[in-house]
Design a protein around this motif. Structure first.
Motif, PDB file in Angstrom:
ATOM      1  N   ARG A  51      -4.718   3.007   2.506  1.00  0.00           N
ATOM      2  CA  ARG A  51      -5.626   2.186   1.965  1.00  0.00           C
ATOM      3  C   ARG A  51      -4.862   1.144   1.107  1.00  0.00           C
ATOM      4  N   LYS A  52      -3.757   1.197   0.195  1.00  0.00           N
ATOM      5  CA  LYS A  52      -3.173   0.163  -0.469  1.00  0.00           C
ATOM      6  C   LYS A  52      -2.492  -0.877   0.338  1.00  0.00           C
ATOM      7  N   LEU A  53      -2.300  -0.622   1.511  1.00  0.00           N
ATOM      8  CA  LEU A  53      -1.651  -1.512   2.370  1.00  0.00           C
ATOM      9  C   LEU A  53      -2.803  -2.431   3.227  1.00  0.00           C
ATOM     10  N   LYS A  54      -3.885  -1.608   3.801  1.00  0.00           N
ATOM     11  CA  LYS A  54      -5.094  -2.283   4.559  1.00  0.00           C
ATOM     12  C   LYS A  54      -6.308  -1.554   4.137  1.00  0.00           C
ATOM     13  N   PRO A  55      -6.929  -2.105   3.134  1.00  0.00           N
ATOM     14  CA  PRO A  55      -8.087  -1.499   2.714  1.00  0.00           C
ATOM     15  C   PRO A  55      -9.190  -1.239   3.698  1.00  0.00           C
TER      16      PRO A  55
END
Length: 262
Positions: free
Chosen positions: A68-72
């Protein structure tokens, strides 16, 4: 960490499933019966941070698509099925819904926006992805939405002839995706060694498209990939084959097979 029993996690089945609703319902019930007979429990995690912790216990990292931190992603747009038995974690598999809007899967792959919200700032120096040939042609036709499938792991003592989890897990995650989000194309990026016809069928990915090169300086051994895909109808066919008893979840413990009898 909160894991919800598989049957309790399904909820209302998507309206777009239409008259095939019973196929999914019967597959889930049969899977639950098989699991109980085999000494397994199937549960669902919808928190990918928790799933990262589960994978860490196997020595695997969380796939970038589920970070989620890279691609929410939105709540309930990703989930993992986690299987346990008396010896602990037995298997994992995960799904994520992508919405492409006016773009396509090919666009998201070529720009690495499939994995990063801001590729220029987030990707590793020297990282790039090249999609060409059949893979590019197919991915260009996948628009609106599709389901990414990854995070597949089976404990070594349950691999091969020891169980049919290699069939049941891909069937289960695609059935869950259909129940939540309606009929969807599913896809994975796979190393080339997994693409022989027999292996591809066992993991639930009958269609293989050449070619993808994902250059990542920190994982040079994983650059040669293919795009593998399952059409929506194939996911329902596998669920129906399972619920009919033609394929079952079987665990062979010490040479003694455990299957449902009802």
């Amino acid at each position: 960490m909160t894991e919800t029993a598989l049957l309790a996690s399904i909820g209302p089945i998507a309206d777009s499933v239409g008259d095939r609703r019973h196929v999914l319902e019967e597959a889930f019930v049969c899977l639950d019966r098989d699991a109980e007979a085999s000494g397994l429990t199937f549960s669902v995690l919808d928190d990918m941070d928790d799933f990262a912790s589960v994978l860490a216990a196997t020595g695997k990292f969380l796939p970038t698509a589920f970070d989620r931190k890279l691609k929410p992603f939105r709540a309930r747009d990703a989930a993992a099925i986690v299987v346990r038995d008396g010896n602990g974690l037995a298997a994992t598999h995960a799904i994520r819904l992508y919405r492409f809007g006016v773009t396509s899967l090919a666009d998201h792959l070529a720009t690495l926006s499939l994995f990063y919200a801001n590729p220029v700032e987030q990707m590793v120096r020297g990282e790039r992805l090249i999609i060409e040939g059949e893979a590019e042609r197919f991915a260009s036709t996948v628009d609106e939405s599709a389901v990414y499938v990854g995070g597949f792991w089976i404990r070594p003592d349950l691999r091969g002839h020891a169980s049919t989890l290699a069939y049941a897990m891909p069937m289960a995650v695609r059935a869950l995706a259909a129940a939540w989000w309606g009929p969807q194309i599913s896809f994975s990026l796979m190393k080339r060694w997994i693409t022989d016809a027999g292996r591809a069928q066992r993991v639930g990915e009958p269609d293989v498209y050449e070619r993808i090169t994902w250059i990542r300086p920190h994982v040079p051994e994983d650059s040669d990939l293919v795009l593998m895909s399952t059409q929506p109808d194939a996911a329902f066919e596998r669920a129906e084959t399972f619920s009919s008893g033609k394929r079952r979840l079987i665990v062979d413990r010490n040479g003694e097979r455990q299957v449902r009898t009802g």
